[in-house]
Design a protein around this motif. Structure first.
Motif, mmCIF file in Angstrom:
data_model
loop_
_atom_site.group_PDB
_atom_site.id
_atom_site.type_symbol
_atom_site.label_atom_id
_atom_site.label_comp_id
_atom_site.label_asym_id
_atom_site.label_seq_id
_atom_site.Cartn_x
_atom_site.Cartn_y
_atom_site.Cartn_z
ATOM 1 N N ARG A 57 0.824 -1.207 0.000
ATOM 2 C CA ARG A 57 0.000 0.000 0.000
ATOM 3 C C ARG A 57 0.860 1.260 0.000
ATOM 4 N NH1 ARG A 57 -4.335 -2.162 4.551
ATOM 5 N NH2 ARG A 57 -5.528 -3.501 3.136
ATOM 6 N N ASN A 58 1.969 1.231 0.726
ATOM 7 C CA ASN A 58 2.876 2.380 0.730
ATOM 8 C C ASN A 58 3.472 2.620 -0.656
ATOM 9 O OD1 ASN A 58 2.509 2.772 3.483
ATOM 10 N ND2 ASN A 58 4.279 1.533 4.056
ATOM 11 N N TYR A 59 3.853 1.537 -1.334
ATOM 12 C CA TYR A 59 4.527 1.661 -2.622
ATOM 13 C C TYR A 59 3.593 2.140 -3.731
ATOM 14 C CZ TYR A 59 8.213 -1.104 -0.370
ATOM 15 O OH TYR A 59 9.181 -1.562 0.474
ATOM 16 N N GLU A 60 2.291 1.924 -3.555
ATOM 17 C CA GLU A 60 1.364 2.330 -4.607
ATOM 18 C C GLU A 60 1.354 3.841 -4.801
ATOM 19 O OE1 GLU A 60 -0.090 0.495 -6.778
ATOM 20 O OE2 GLU A 60 0.853 -1.214 -5.827
ATOM 21 N N GLY A 61 1.738 4.589 -3.789
ATOM 22 C CA GLY A 61 1.773 6.043 -3.929
ATOM 23 C C GLY A 61 3.056 6.565 -4.537
ATOM 24 N N MET A 62 3.970 5.688 -4.927
ATOM 25 C CA MET A 62 5.272 6.095 -5.467
ATOM 26 C C MET A 62 5.324 5.795 -6.963
ATOM 27 S SD MET A 62 7.784 4.552 -2.491
ATOM 28 C CE MET A 62 9.224 5.345 -3.203
ATOM 29 N N SER A 63 5.901 6.729 -7.713
ATOM 30 C CA SER A 63 6.128 6.477 -9.130
ATOM 31 C C SER A 63 7.261 5.467 -9.295
ATOM 32 C CB SER A 63 6.500 7.779 -9.850
ATOM 33 O OG SER A 63 7.765 8.250 -9.414
#
Length: 586
Positions: free
Chosen positions: A133-139
């Motif tokens: 879930r944290n990584y989904e906000g990163m390009s």
């Protein structure tokens, strides 16, 4: 080896393969030197050396002043190609094999801003889901910029021994782009083969290895012999591979991002050694505390970066982080610098806030606290106990609300026993203490640190290199690093500067000198015959005398053949040439 105007490019010739040489980047041997055509010649390894044939270039090949279309290139001979010279020399395979590959896009990746850094607090499927879930906000580019941090998080969540991501080149070479944990055995890496997208789990060398291969790119996790990866672990490894290999490989979104617990400051590579994991576990357990902190460790171990991590993980993360080096300011001025000036206590002295006031609602980092004068130690103790300060010239104290983080590379406990540091101040500061290990005590972190610093240096100097050779990485891991992480970072920065464009960082690009309190290592095959140094001769002179004797004897034993002498001494031919020039030997 190709040379031009002090620049040197090294390539490996593989028997049975015909390699194309030219100034275009798509050549097998990319040599961007003047006078070399885009596709200049082809080279093939033979029993006596190499055979080089011209491919219709403008300047042909030049042997003994005559232009030719083909020529034999024996060992240690040279041939002119354009304005460069080619030579065939013997080299250790580890000098040419890439152990760590420096990202070509490092400059663009470092220029992109990213969101909050994350670190997982516990292992298991719940923590893995939180990371997803944290990584989904990163390009994708932001994810690559912090790939070393991401792999450390994944390794901890998976409880794996090693996490690595790399590529597979057409010539069969495998290069590691980022790693967390110890370096995989070469036999494990050799078993990785390119192909269509697939995932497989195998048992090798008393370990369980999970590989996710996407064409010529791969992601690997190595578990212990008693660890059988569960389905959620396999799924998370596949997700990490997809996220690392680009938008075309990324799976569907897994929900909104959640707030992480430990934001990691920029440019900080934590590492995955047992000592650093213990420090991180302690920090997680005390993250919400507002207790003052004492950081101890040798110089160069990253105490200020860890202090920033303590700040960003605590309650006062939204406040300022103010740092001051207690050893860098004269003791006469340090009191005013720390506590401030209330009014015009003297002619020409204006009122100003001190560092304590500047760090209100945040954290104050007192570096080299062991250098604090005794008078200020007593005043600091009262500040820590009463949480109030009295600026110079003030009558009434003012309350403060902040966290004090102190650091020292000296043994404060021993100093307190010797009377050089107040025992009551030491015990007040050491309520929450972190001991940062020396780099020689966490050697498994050296590959990840080296790769992070190499990518940083490539971006800073706008310079592309192919990577770091296995011989160089072995030398870095074997070195004791008296200057710790700071020394490693400076060594990588220097190596990147002197390395030729598109070259390979090998052992000769690093100056790994023994510390002053240890004798220089003599080569196993050579006994130095230099006269004994005088008892009071400087250490550098003693080292040079030993080097002169060893090099002179090796050259004499090999009849002046530098390649053979370099092998005898256990160094590269280029390294021998540098030492010969530095020592003024003929």
């Amino acid at each position: 080896m190709a040379r031009y105007a002090g620049q040197v490019l090294r390539f490996e010739l593989v028997s049975g393969r015909v390699l194309r040489l030219g100034s275009a980047p798509d050549n097998d041997l990319y040599v961007p030197f003047p006078g070399i055509s885009r596709r200049h010649a082809q080279i093939e390894r033979t029993e006596r050396g190499a055979l080089i044939r011209d491919l219709g270039s403008k300047n042909l090949l030049v042997v003994d002043g005559a232009a030719v279309t083909s020529a034999e290139l024996p060992l240690n001979a040279t041939i002119r190609v354009g304005r460069a010279t080619l030579s065939l020399e013997e080299a250790r395979t580890s000098d040419l094999q890439i152990a760590l590959e420096v990202a070509e896009t490092a400059a663009s990746l470092l220029s992109e801003e990213t969101g909050t850094e994350h670190d997982s607090s516990t292992g298991g499927p719940a923590a893995a889901l939180q990371l997803v879930r944290n990584y989904e906000g990163m390009s994708h580019r932001a994810f690559l910029r912090t790939l070393s941090v991401r792999l450390n998080e994944a390794r901890e969540v998976l409880s794996a021994q090693t996490m690595a991501i790399g590529t597979w080149a057409e010539d069969g070479k495998i290069a590691i782009r980022s790693i967390a944990g110890s370096l995989p055995d070469e036999e494990v890496l050799k078993r990785i083969v390119p192909g269509r997208r697939r995932r497989q789990t195998t048992r090798r060398q008393s370990a369980n290895v999970v590989e996710s291969v996407h064409g010529r790119r791969w992601c690997m996790a190595i578990f212990g012999p008693d660890q059988c990866p569960a389905q959620w672990q396999l799924d998370f490894i596949e997700y990490l591979a997809c996220k690392s290999f680009g938008p075309e490989s990324e799976p569907a979104a897994a929900g909104a991002s959640t707030e992480a617990r430990l934001p990691v400051p920029d440019s900080m590579v934590i590492g995955s050694s047992a000592r650093m994991r213990a420090a991180m576990d302690q920090l997680r357990a005390t993250a919400e505390s507002d207790l003052d902190v004492l950081l101890t460790g040798e110089t160069g171990t990253g105490k200020e970066l860890f202090a920033r991590l303590v700040h960003t993980a605590g309650r006062n993360a939204a406040g300022p982080f103010v740092a001051i080096n207690c050893a860098a300011i004269p003791s006469e001025l340090l009191e005013a610098e720390l506590f401030g000036v209330h009014g015009r206590v003297a002619t020409g002295v204006d009122p100003r806030p001190g560092r304590f006031a500047q760090a209100e609602r945040g954290s104050l980092f007192l570096d080299e606290i062991g250098e604090l004068p005794d008078r200020l130690q007593a005043k600091l103790l009262r500040v820590l106990q009463e949480r109030e300060i009295l600026p110079l010239g003030a009558v009434n104290p003012r309350p403060i609300h902040l966290r004090v983080i102190a650091a020292s590379n000296r043994n404060l406990l021993q100093l307190s026993r010797d009377g050089a540091f107040r025992p009551d101040l030491y015990y007040r500061l050491s309520t929450l203490r972190f001991d940062l290990p020396a780099l020689r005590d966490r050697r498994e972190d050296i590959p990840g640190l080296t790769l992070a610093f190499a990518n940083e240096a490539a971006a800073r100097h706008h310079k592309n290199v192919r990577g770091i050779s296995r011989s160089a990485l072995a030398a870095l891991i074997d070195y004791d690093w008296p200057g710790n992480i700071r020394e490693l970072r400076n060594q990588v920065q220097r190596a990147m500067l002197i390395c030729e464009p598109n070259g390979l960082l090998d052992a000769s690009h690093f100056e790994l000198n023994p510390p002053p309190n240890s004798p220089p290592r003599a080569p196993d095959a050579v006994v130095a015959q230099s006269p004994p140094p005088q008892p009071l001769a400087p250490l550098q002179l003693q080292v040079e005398l030993l080097e002169r004797g060893a090099i002179s004897q090796a050259l004499a034993q090999c009849n002046g053949n530098r390649s053979a002498a370099a092998r005898l001494l256990g160094i590269t031919r280029n390294g021998l040439a540098l030492k010969v020039r530095r020592l003024g030997l003929s």
